[in-house]
Design a protein around this motif. Structure first.
Motif, mmCIF file in Angstrom:
data_model
loop_
_atom_site.group_PDB
_atom_site.id
_atom_site.type_symbol
_atom_site.label_atom_id
_atom_site.label_comp_id
_atom_site.label_asym_id
_atom_site.label_seq_id
_atom_site.Cartn_x
_atom_site.Cartn_y
_atom_site.Cartn_z
ATOM 1 N N THR A 1 63.492 51.122 55.069
ATOM 2 C CA THR A 1 63.735 52.557 54.602
ATOM 3 C C THR A 1 63.655 52.774 53.308
ATOM 4 O OG1 THR A 1 65.530 53.901 55.228
ATOM 5 C CG2 THR A 1 66.051 51.727 54.345
ATOM 6 N N THR B 1 77.095 52.339 58.591
ATOM 7 C CA THR B 1 76.982 51.309 59.494
ATOM 8 C C THR B 1 78.500 51.132 60.277
ATOM 9 O OG1 THR B 1 74.908 50.320 58.580
ATOM 10 C CG2 THR B 1 76.330 48.811 60.039
ATOM 11 N N VAL C 1 75.110 52.396 52.944
ATOM 12 C CA VAL C 1 74.544 51.779 54.251
ATOM 13 C C VAL C 1 75.411 51.130 54.896
ATOM 14 C CG1 VAL C 1 72.930 50.370 55.158
ATOM 15 C CG2 VAL C 1 72.014 51.728 53.470
ATOM 16 N N ILE D 1 69.924 54.703 59.886
ATOM 17 C CA ILE D 1 69.817 54.163 58.245
ATOM 18 C C ILE D 1 68.434 54.807 57.870
ATOM 19 C CG2 ILE D 1 69.206 52.047 56.894
ATOM 20 C CD1 ILE D 1 71.409 50.947 58.625
ATOM 21 N N THR D 2 67.387 55.130 58.851
ATOM 22 C CA THR D 2 65.974 55.949 58.218
ATOM 23 C C THR D 2 66.186 57.338 58.444
ATOM 24 O OG1 THR D 2 65.156 55.317 60.485
ATOM 25 C CG2 THR D 2 65.010 53.418 58.866
ATOM 26 N N VAL E 1 75.013 44.126 53.999
ATOM 27 C CA VAL E 1 73.858 44.430 53.741
ATOM 28 C C VAL E 1 73.212 43.942 52.682
ATOM 29 C CG1 VAL E 1 72.249 46.763 53.127
ATOM 30 C CG2 VAL E 1 74.448 46.698 54.621
#
Length: 116
Positions: free
Chosen positions: A13, A79, A75, A64-65, A96
Motif C-alpha cells: 500500500t 485494523t 493502520v 488498508i489499500t 503492524v
C-alpha cells in the motif's frame, strides 16, 4: 481464551509521511491475534461457525489499500476497529510491521490491543 491467529499478512500500500513515500507502494506485514470461541466450529466441524482467515485477510487488504495512509499507527487502529465492528471479534492484538523504514533495523512496528 481461544484465538484465531494470522501471521505476516503482507499488504502492499501507499504508506508514509515523506513525499517520496506518497508515490509508491511499500509492504506492511500484519500479525493478528483475535479472540474467537472456536468450540462450536470445532465441535460440529462447521466452517460457517469459524472466523474465516481468507475473509478477514481480504477485508483488511481492501481497507488498508483504499487510500494513502501516513502512519502505521493509523493502520493498526483501523485494523482493530474493523475486526471488532465487522467481524464481532471480542479482543484483538494487532502488530503492524514496516520493513526498511529505517536503515539500521530490519523492521519497525507498532502493537495495539483493543476490545469491545
Amino acid at each position: 481464551m481461544d484465538k484465531v491467529i494470522i501471521r505476516q499478512l503482507k499488504i502492499d500500500t501507499v504508506i508514509g509521511v515523506y513525499d517520496w513515500e506518497k508515490v509508491l507502494e511499500q509492504s506492511l506485514y500484519l500479525d493478528l491475534d483475535m479472540e474467537w470461541d472456536i468450540s462450536n466450529a470445532a465441535k460440529a466441524d462447521d466452517y460457517s461457525q469459524a472466523l474465516c482467515y481468507e475473509t478477514v485477510s481480504n477485508r483488511l487488504q481492501a481497507l488498508i489499500t483504499e487510500k494513502p495512509i501516513e502512519l502505521i499507527e493509523t493502520v493498526a487502529e483501523m485494523t482493530a476497529q474493523c475486526l471488532i465492528s465487522e467481524f464481532n471479534v471480542r479482543w484483538v492484538k494487532v502488530c503492524v510491521h514496516k520493513p526498511g523504514a529505517i536503515e539500521k533495523a530490519d523492521t519497525v512496528g507498532v502493537e495495539i490491543i483493543r476490545q469491545r
